[in-house]
Design a protein around this motif. Structure first.
Motif, short mmCIF file in Angstrom:
data_model
loop_
_atom_site.label_atom_id
_atom_site.label_comp_id
_atom_site.label_asym_id
_atom_site.label_seq_id
_atom_site.Cartn_x
_atom_site.Cartn_y
_atom_site.Cartn_z
N ILE A 260 0.85 -1.18 0.00
CA ILE A 260 0.00 0.00 0.00
C ILE A 260 0.89 1.24 0.00
CG2 ILE A 260 -1.69 1.34 1.30
CD1 ILE A 260 -2.70 -1.33 2.44
N ALA A 261 0.62 2.15 -0.92
CA ALA A 261 1.32 3.44 -0.96
C ALA A 261 0.39 4.49 -0.36
CB ALA A 261 1.67 3.80 -2.40
N HIS A 262 0.84 5.18 0.67
CA HIS A 262 0.02 6.21 1.33
C HIS A 262 -0.20 7.39 0.40
CE1 HIS A 262 -1.01 9.53 4.01
NE2 HIS A 262 -1.39 8.62 4.89
N CYS B 37 -2.24 8.77 9.37
CA CYS B 37 -3.68 8.92 9.18
C CYS B 37 -3.95 9.48 7.79
CB CYS B 37 -4.27 9.83 10.26
SG CYS B 37 -3.69 11.52 10.22
N ASP B 38 -5.19 9.61 7.44
CA ASP B 38 -5.65 10.15 6.15
C ASP B 38 -5.18 9.30 4.98
OD1 ASP B 38 -6.75 11.63 4.15
OD2 ASP B 38 -5.49 13.38 4.43
N PHE B 39 -5.85 8.18 4.80
CA PHE B 39 -5.52 7.26 3.73
C PHE B 39 -6.39 7.47 2.50
CE2 PHE B 39 -3.48 5.34 7.29
CZ PHE B 39 -2.42 4.63 6.76
N ASN B 40 -6.97 8.66 2.35
CA ASN B 40 -7.83 8.94 1.19
C ASN B 40 -7.07 8.86 -0.13
OD1 ASN B 40 -10.02 9.37 2.86
ND2 ASN B 40 -9.63 11.56 3.03
N SER B 41 -5.79 9.12 -0.13
CA SER B 41 -4.99 9.11 -1.36
C SER B 41 -4.23 7.81 -1.56
CB SER B 41 -3.98 10.26 -1.32
OG SER B 41 -4.63 11.49 -1.20
#
Length: 66
Positions: free
Chosen positions: A6-8, A28-32
């Motif tokens: 997984i690439a953040h 945090c913030d894995f929307n991208s």
């Protein structure tokens, strides 16, 4: 995340948390985020000033070779 491929894609100060009790670092913030098994990581995602230099210079990274 590396083992899960997984690439953040948007790591910056605002997305790094530190637990005050045991000083564990958390993201945090894995929307991208993107699964690396799809092939290439696009340069169009993330906060521009935080993009890795290799993303800025070549545009894409071949994620299958990571």
């Amino acid at each position: 995340m590396h083992q899960l491929r997984i690439a953040h894609r948007d790591i910056k100060l605002e997305n790094v948390l530190v637990d005050e009790m045991d000083y564990k670092v958390k993201l945090c913030d894995f929307n991208s985020s993107e699964n690396l098994d799809v092939g290439k990581v696009s340069k169009n995602i993330g906060t521009e000033v935080y993009l890795a230099p290799e993303i800025n210079s070549i545009g894409n990274i071949d994620a299958l070779n990571l």
